[in-house]
Structures are given as structure tokens and as C-alpha cells.
Design an enzyme around this catalytic site. Structure first.
Site, short mmCIF file in Angstrom:
data_model
loop_
_atom_site.label_atom_id
_atom_site.label_comp_id
_atom_site.label_asym_id
_atom_site.label_seq_id
_atom_site.Cartn_x
_atom_site.Cartn_y
_atom_site.Cartn_z
N GLU A 118 0.86 -1.18 0.00
CA GLU A 118 0.00 0.00 0.00
C GLU A 118 0.90 1.23 0.00
OE1 GLU A 118 -3.53 2.20 2.58
OE2 GLU A 118 -2.69 0.29 3.28
N ARG A 126 5.62 -12.66 9.56
CA ARG A 126 6.31 -11.44 9.17
C ARG A 126 7.62 -11.30 9.94
NH1 ARG A 126 2.37 -6.71 10.83
NH2 ARG A 126 4.07 -5.46 9.97
N LYS A 155 4.07 1.19 10.17
CA LYS A 155 4.16 2.38 9.33
C LYS A 155 3.62 3.61 10.06
CE LYS A 155 3.84 0.54 4.61
NZ LYS A 155 2.97 0.55 3.41
#
Length: 563
Positions: free
Chosen positions: A37, A262, A272
Site C-alpha cells: 500500500e 512477518r 508504518k
């Protein structure tokens, strides 16, 4: 770990792909995608996904798409798109002619949504966001049906088209999938597919005021592109039933979603949102501040793409969550730079040394090895003269017995040059600080060896004062002092663990003259100091170097002491 026939063992994703190839599940195709994104810069966690997705495509002769999941115009910018493209290319991967975008498929997504409405599997809901959350229920109690769940197909089609035309206020209506409000999986309790949102999109402008939610868009994008293996991080495991439901309900190409753990790294935050806070709050200088875990920051700091790919390969791919010690990444960088970075001499905290018996008008060009790990790197010449600089830490006036560097009356070797002996110490009258050393040299020790076989234990780096270039050196360290900055009870308290010593700037360093020709991004080992690279702030008149990593893991001692 290798198998008995010396072939590397496969991770579980590779095992799935190889089994699919054997059974012909996808007609021999391997088609993956990396779908960021564009709402921030990529970080080291994304590097693991990049290496996995592009690596699988390379390994099995397939294809990997770079596709931007640009479904939220409020948070997305062209700046982030450009930075992501640069980062993926820097890591060494290619996706073909052009990157792809979710926004390329907005019309197709809308058409599929109409198909679900006509099938009675989607409806327009008038509940406000807080009401929608209330109706979803809890972990221990089922949700309840929206009062608008049983609208007719005709009414839903009309309302959805009016949503598309912008007739309703933002947040006043949503399109929801009609699944099961009693499902134990929250994601299946009539999830929102579309919301009304008046916001200019970085690619489509004001063409749309109706934007898809990620869970709806994700599978459609994969299907349209013919993806075979849709690889996601573990938090999407509970979303997989919804991914499957949408594609099965539409009866279109259905990739297999596979989840992996992850990357979590010690002394680092990967959110983020938190990284953006550090930038907007001025706690770092930007997304590419060399203390940040972003790929652009690591590039600026001097990390190599090869070292990051090696690190991602070595930590492996698994189903279980774990946190990787940041030392493993730092060691991967050290190992790569040790093989390839040229050696140079730079004095970070200069102390002037006058060699009194060396001729004042004489300059020598001494041969120096560029990289002992790489015989093909050759040699260079460095100038030597009567006045040189050494590291201030390489001299002690009252040296202990096992101190092997320079002290009054003590002899040391100058790298590639001569043996010198300290004969006098000059101090500043006002401060009492040592300002200059007087030494003599032994001309017979040219090249740093003694013909009579005498040994000295100390070897110092140096630069010629007459020829040295002045430089600014930025000594970067870890951004956080706590191993897990996210462990605070209050999530906002992660900032309290910021390392106050994460940056030290030295502005009067002296480096050998060959570095004046170094280009931005060039990496070097400053002998006995660490690995450094030329920062973009450098100019023809002002050299700036960033410390990439020290020669040794200084944090190992700190951590041991803390424990």
C-alpha cells in the site's frame, strides 16, 4: 540446513509450490505478487516479502507482479509509489514493463460487486460506523443482522449506483457482503466491501467517490492478474475464508492464499503509523534518516542490497512468529562489506603529531592495500609527510602497562609507513588538554617493518595533515535502547525508548585525499573504525560520511551487561 544429498532444505512455501508443479495444479505456472500500500516507505520487514515473492518467481521460472494496493486515497501519495519502485529495484528485482495498481481495476471491482448484489449476496447498509461495530457482536456473542440486510435486489442496485454517483454523504452508507452475522470469524460477519469517500486519488483524481475495502479488493486483484500463489503475512490467516468466499461466490480464477510469519526485529518498530509519527514529530530527519528501518534509510546508511537479500534468505520463512536479533542483520552487512569495501584511513578525532626528524619539505607516496579480502582490488598510494594526524584515543599520557598504542617514550607502527616514538607532549595552556605530540621516526622501518626484527604491538592509522581532506562524519547507532520498543503498556510510550545517543556528529574529521573523488553512496572501511559511506549531503567542498556499521558488535557487551 542441507539434506543428505547436499541440496538446501525447502521452506514450507517452496514445498507447496513444488508440489503444485508436480501435480500440474496451475498448468506449471508460478505467478506471485508483491502488493504494497503506498502509504509510507518500505522497511526491512517488507524486504522479507519482496525477497520471498520475487525469489519464488525467479527460482521456478515464473513471474512476480509489483502491484500497488491503492484503495485508500486519504493516506496514499505518489511520493510513496516512487520510493517503493526505487526500493524494489535497488534490492535487485524486476517486474517487467510497468507496475500495476489496484486502481486499474476499480471498474471491474464495481462490476463484480453488482454481480454479488444481483445474486443476493451483497446489500447496501445505512448503519453508521459505530452502529456497524455494535451490530458485529463480540468474541463471545454473535452479531445481529442489520435492519437493512433484506432489502430487495432492485433497491440495492439503485442505492449502490447512487452511492457511485455521489448522492450520499461520506460514511452514510456502505455495501456489505451478506454472509453470516453469527460466524465465529469476525471477518465473515457481513464485512464492508465499499464505503462512500470523497477524496482525490493520486491516480484517478475525483473520478470515484466510492472506494473498495482491502479484503474485497485483494482477491479480485489476484484473480484478474492470474496469480497462482497469493502470499501474505500471518495476520491475514483469519481473512482467508473471506478471500475464498468472494472468489467462490463470483466463480472466477481463485489463487491459493498462503500465510507466513512477518519479520520482527529487535530494537526496531515496524508499524508504518509509528514510523510516520517519528517523521512528522521531527524525531528523525525523514523516512531516509539512516537510523530508520526503511530500505531508503538503509541504502543511505550504506547497507548493500546483497546483504539484505542474504539476511532474508538466512532467517528463513516459517509459520510461527519470532523476533530476529538485529545483530544478524548487522553481521550480514559486515560480512558483505568486509569482502567488497575498499580500505581507507580516516581520523575521526584528530590529534596533531609532528615527526621532528622527518624533513620538512619531503612528501612520500606509500603503497597501501585496498582490500586484503580481495586480491583483485589492488593497491593505492597515500601521502606521508612531517605532520600527521592520529586518533586522539590512540594516545595516553599515563598509559597502563597493557596499553599498546602511543604514549611518552613508547614506539608504535604507523600503518604502511614507519615506526615512531613519542618524545614530547604539548598541552593547551588554557585547558590543559593535549594539543600536539612530538615524535621521531626510524627511517629503516619504511613500509612498517623493522629490519632488525624488533616488534611493536601497536599499529595506528593516520593521515598526512598537509594532504588530508576535512570531513563530517555521522556516527549512527540503534534508534531504540529497548529490545522490544512495542512492549510498553501504552502503545504511545514506545517513544520513551528512543536512544539519545543514536547519532553523534563529528565535524572536524580528517580523511585521506583519495576520498575527495568518492561518489555519493560509495562504501569504505575506515581502518580500525568501521564501515562508512558517502552521504547525499556531500558536496565538492564538504565531505559527509555515515557510519554504516562498526567493525564489531558493540551491543553484545551492552546486552550482556543489562541481562
Amino acid at each position: 540446513m542441507a539434506t543428505s544429498d547436499d541440496k538446501p532444505s525447502l521452506n514450507f512455501v517452496q514445498e507447496i509450490v513444488e508440489n503444485d508443479l508436480k501435480t500440474g495444479k496451475w498448468d506449471g505456472r508460478v505467478h506471485t505478487r508483491f502488493p504494497p500500500e503506498p502509504n509510507g516507505y518500505l522497511h526491512i520487514g517488507h524486504a522479507k516479502s519482496i525477497c520471498l515473492n520475487f525469489g519464488l518467481a525467479e527460482q521456478y521460472g515464473g513471474k512476480c507482479n509489483l502491484r500497488f494496493d491503492d484503495t485508500n486515497p486519504v493516506k496514499e501519495e505518489d511520493e510513496y509509489v516512487r520510493s517503493i519502485i526505487d526500493d524494489v529495484r535497488w534490492l535487485g528485482f524486476d517486474w517487467g514493463d510497468q507496475p500495476l495498481f489496484a486502481s486499474d481495476y476499480f471498474q471491474q471491482m464495481r462490476d463484480y460487486a453488482v454481480q454479488l448484489i444481483k445474486a443476493g449476496k451483497a446489500y447496501v447498509c445505512d448503519l453508521a460506523p459505530e452502529q456497524t461495530r455494535e451490530y458485529r457482536g463480540t468474541l463471545t456473542s454473535p452479531g445481529k443482522d442489520s435492519p437493512f440486510r433484506n432489502r430487495s435486489v432492485e433497491e440495492n442496485l439503485d442505492l449502490f449506483e447512487r452511492m457511485r454517483r455521489g448522492e450520499f454523504e461520506d460514511g452514510s452508507r456502505t455495501l456489505r457482503a451478506k454472509i453470516d452475522m453469527a460466524s465465529p470469524n469476525f471477518n465473515m460477519r457481513d464485512p464492508v466491501m465499499y464505503r462512500v469517500l470523497r477524496a482525490a486519488h493520486h491516480r484517478t483524481g475525483d473520478a470515484w467517490c466510492l472506494y473498495p475495502m482491502y479484503d474485497w479488493a485483494h482477491g479480485i486483484e489476484d484473480s484478474i492478474e492470474g496469480i497462482t500463489h497469493s502470499i501474505c503475512t500471518l495476520e491475514f490467516e483469519n481473512h482467508r475464508p473471506l478471500y475464498d468466499w468472494f472468489l467462490d461466490s463470483l466463480d472466477i480464477h481463485h489463487p491459493q492464499q498462503i500465510e507466513f510469519a512477518r519479520l520482527e526485529l529487535t530494537y526496531t518498530v515496524m508499524s508504518k503509523r509509528k514510523l510516520l509519527e517519528l517523521v512528522t514529530d521531527g524525531l528523525v530527519t525523514g523516512w531516509d534518516d539512516p537510523r530508520m528501518p526503511t530500505l531508503s534509510a538503509m541504502r543511505r546508511r550504506g547497507y548493500t542490497p546483497e546483504s539484505i537479500r542474504t539476511f532474508c534468505r538466512d532467517i528463513g520463512v516459517a509459520k510461527f512468529k519470532s523476533t530476529i536479533d538485529a545483530t544478524r542483520l548487522e553481521n550480514a552487512v559486515r560480512e558483505d562489506l568486509n569482502k567488497h569495501a575498499p580500505r581507507v584511513m580516516g581520523v575521526l578525532r584528530p590529534l596533531k603529531v609532528v615527526i621532528e626528524n622527518y624533513p620538512e619539505d619531503r612528501t612520500e607516496e606509500l603503497e597501501a592495500v585496498n582490500n586484503p579480502e580481495d586480491p583483485g582490488a589492488g593497491t593505492r598510494t597515500v601521502p606521508f609527510s612531517r605532520v600527521i594526524y592520529i586518533e586522539r584515543d590512540d594516545f595516553r599520557e599515563d598509559a597502563p602497562r597493557k596499553y599498546f598504542r602511543l604514549a611518552p617514550g613508547r614506539e608504535v607502527r604507523l600503518r604502511y609507513a614507519y615506526f615512531i616514538t613519542c618524545t614530547d607532549v604539548i598541552k593547551d595552556d588554557a585547558t590543559g588538554e593535549v594539543s600536539e605530540l612530538r615524535c621521531t621516526y626510524d627511517p629503516a622501518t619504511h613500509g612498517g617493518d623493522s629490519p632488525d626484527g624488533r616488534k611493536v604491538k601497536g599499529t595506528l592509522h593516520w593521515v598526512s595533515a598537509q594532504h588530508a581532506a576535512c570531513a563530517e562524519v555521522r556516527l549512527y547507532d540503534r534508534l531504540f535502547v529497548k529490545e522490544n520498543p512495542d512492549s510498553a503498556k501504552d502503545p504511545a510510550d514506545y517513544k520513551t525508548y528512543l536512544n539519545p545517543d543514536s547519532l553523534e556528529t563529528l565535524r572536524s574529521c580528517m580523511v585521506e585525499p583519495s576520498l575527495t573523488a568518492a561518489s555519493v553512496g560509495a562504501r569504505f572501511q575506515f581502518e580500525r573504525q568501521g564501515y562508512f559511506c558517502v552521504d547525499p549531503d556531500s558536496s565538492a567542498d564538504a565531505l559527509v560520511f555515515n557510519r554504516t556499521v562498526s567493525l564489531r558488535d558493540s551491543w553484545a557487551k551492552i546486552e550482556k551487561k543489562q541481562k
